[in-house]
Design a protein around this motif. Sequence first.
Motif, mmCIF file in Angstrom:
data_model
loop_
_atom_site.group_PDB
_atom_site.id
_atom_site.type_symbol
_atom_site.label_atom_id
_atom_site.label_comp_id
_atom_site.label_asym_id
_atom_site.label_seq_id
_atom_site.Cartn_x
_atom_site.Cartn_y
_atom_site.Cartn_z
ATOM 1 N N GLY A 288 -7.526 -12.188 8.866
ATOM 2 C CA GLY A 288 -6.772 -11.221 9.655
ATOM 3 C C GLY A 288 -5.309 -11.591 9.746
ATOM 4 N N GLY A 289 -5.050 -12.882 9.985
ATOM 5 C CA GLY A 289 -3.666 -13.331 10.013
ATOM 6 C C GLY A 289 -2.980 -13.187 8.671
ATOM 7 N N ALA A 290 -3.759 -13.344 7.588
ATOM 8 C CA ALA A 290 -3.188 -13.204 6.245
ATOM 9 C C ALA A 290 -2.806 -11.763 5.933
ATOM 10 C CB ALA A 290 -4.186 -13.720 5.212
ATOM 11 N N LEU A 291 -3.635 -10.835 6.376
ATOM 12 C CA LEU A 291 -3.385 -9.426 6.074
ATOM 13 C C LEU A 291 -2.187 -8.874 6.835
ATOM 14 C CD1 LEU A 291 -7.036 -8.017 5.989
ATOM 15 C CD2 LEU A 291 -5.504 -8.362 4.049
ATOM 16 N N SER A 292 -1.893 -9.437 8.015
ATOM 17 C CA SER A 292 -0.826 -8.886 8.857
ATOM 18 C C SER A 292 0.528 -8.821 8.170
ATOM 19 C CB SER A 292 -0.736 -9.678 10.160
ATOM 20 O OG SER A 292 -1.821 -9.384 11.003
ATOM 21 N N PRO A 293 1.054 -9.919 7.615
ATOM 22 C CA PRO A 293 2.365 -9.802 6.970
ATOM 23 C C PRO A 293 2.354 -8.876 5.759
ATOM 24 C CG PRO A 293 1.374 -11.951 6.527
ATOM 25 C CD PRO A 293 0.549 -11.303 7.585
ATOM 26 N N LEU A 294 1.215 -8.814 5.050
ATOM 27 C CA LEU A 294 1.126 -7.908 3.905
ATOM 28 C C LEU A 294 1.202 -6.457 4.364
ATOM 29 C CD1 LEU A 294 0.734 -7.795 0.832
ATOM 30 C CD2 LEU A 294 -1.732 -7.660 1.247
ATOM 31 N N LEU A 295 0.441 -6.130 5.420
ATOM 32 C CA LEU A 295 0.483 -4.770 5.958
ATOM 33 C C LEU A 295 1.841 -4.465 6.581
ATOM 34 C CD1 LEU A 295 -3.080 -4.581 7.567
ATOM 35 C CD2 LEU A 295 -2.293 -3.517 5.444
ATOM 36 N N ALA A 296 2.449 -5.486 7.185
ATOM 37 C CA ALA A 296 3.787 -5.279 7.734
ATOM 38 C C ALA A 296 4.779 -4.941 6.620
ATOM 39 C CB ALA A 296 4.239 -6.532 8.486
ATOM 40 N N ALA A 297 4.653 -5.647 5.489
ATOM 41 C CA ALA A 297 5.560 -5.388 4.363
ATOM 42 C C ALA A 297 5.351 -4.001 3.772
ATOM 43 C CB ALA A 297 5.360 -6.457 3.291
ATOM 44 N N LEU A 298 4.088 -3.550 3.732
ATOM 45 C CA LEU A 298 3.772 -2.261 3.115
ATOM 46 C C LEU A 298 3.982 -1.078 4.049
ATOM 47 C CD1 LEU A 298 0.492 -3.236 1.209
ATOM 48 C CD2 LEU A 298 2.793 -2.944 0.250
ATOM 49 N N ILE A 299 3.783 -1.299 5.358
ATOM 50 C CA ILE A 299 3.785 -0.180 6.300
ATOM 51 C C ILE A 299 4.937 -0.257 7.295
ATOM 52 C CG2 ILE A 299 2.473 0.980 8.129
ATOM 53 C CD1 ILE A 299 -0.089 0.041 6.727
ATOM 54 N N ILE A 300 5.051 -1.383 8.012
ATOM 55 C CA ILE A 300 5.984 -1.440 9.139
ATOM 56 C C ILE A 300 7.428 -1.566 8.674
ATOM 57 C CG2 ILE A 300 6.573 -2.678 11.257
ATOM 58 C CD1 ILE A 300 3.645 -3.584 11.386
#
Length: 415
Positions: A150-162
């Motif tokens: 979950g912690g790993a996915l957060s920065p990836l999703l932040a880069a793609l979405i946020i």
Amino acid sequence: MTSAPPAVQPKAYIAVLLLLGSTHLLNDLIQALIPAIYPIIKDKYALDFVQIGIITLTFQIAGSLLQPAVGHYTDKHPMPYSTVIGMIFTLVGLVSLAFATDYITILLSVACIGIGSSIYHPEATRMARYASGNRQGLAQGIFQVGGQVGGALSPLLAALIIVPRGQTTLSWFALLAILAMVLMIGIARQHTTIRTQFLTATSSHSKGASSRRSHSPPTVWLGLGILSVLMFSKLAYVESFRSFYTFYLIDRFGVSIPTSQVMLFIFFVSSAAGVLLGGIVGDRIGRYRIIWISILGPLPLTLLLPHVDLFWTGVLTVLINLIMASAFASIMIYALELVSPHRIGLVGGLFYGLNFGMGGIAAAILGGMADSIGIERVYQLCSFLPLAALLTFVPAEDNRSSHHTSQKRVMDFTP
């Protein structure tokens, strides 16, 4: 003479463990969005590194202070649905953070997310222990790797979405909080059955064992203290990555924010792999050995990290965190085995609380140092942090898992 009845062997509920790992993934994914958006809010609100560190400190302190108290209370008064209550706090904090317009609101929002995690972790840790059967390393590995992923996915999703769409898109992740609540309700419905099975097996073992090692309160507290120092030496180094790795990459190598977020994702993935491998291997070769491998293994790599180029920074990041994370499951299991099986929530709350609290303190200190001496210098100093764990050298018996609970031994903490 009547022979003692054979000990009842507890059943491992793998499906429940996978569901627990999934809820841990969702919980930690949401909370890890906080450091993932630091590069965005730092520029948007003109924050310095001290203020960034205070955001982490606020979140971590809110997530640490309540955990031992929640665990202590629910040990005596089981509340299997408390994880759902915790996720409600997380949901409110997440939506509030998405629409925050000032620094104070940001602090209040992250505090709310921290409170949600403080309620979640003790009960989830207890349930993972109940469902583990004799495979504690595997159980803790599955549970903890969920949080790491979950912690790993957060920065990836932040880069793609946020990053491309802005801070308000944090509110989209509210759907994940709702999904987590649905899964938590399903797990809670099985609580009574699994808890009864675990307590029956524990009682059977206590009656059937011919002898049982006991630990005096000073030994227990000494052991917990040593484990806490080991945890802190790791968390301080990990926190330098969690909160400041993206800034380090941007300042030293001039990478873009999305690239730095992808590198942070790689860091978290390596930690997740290390947690799972450490739990599985610890069941086979002994958790004491795994802990020492995780202490000594990363040291030459951390000393080399501040002096290499971008490619080798990525390679060393993976190796360091793969080795360093391997001990987390073993440390938790040692702590659980030191105390009564009826104090699982307290131990889980204490160690996850330490995780939050010590990580927050480290972030605040490192943030102040970064403003004073620069982020690159901070990483040079952090490379020596694994040396702190060597101060806790303790000769101990190996605690290798076996197929029979009665054959397990608890680390003998002797100075």
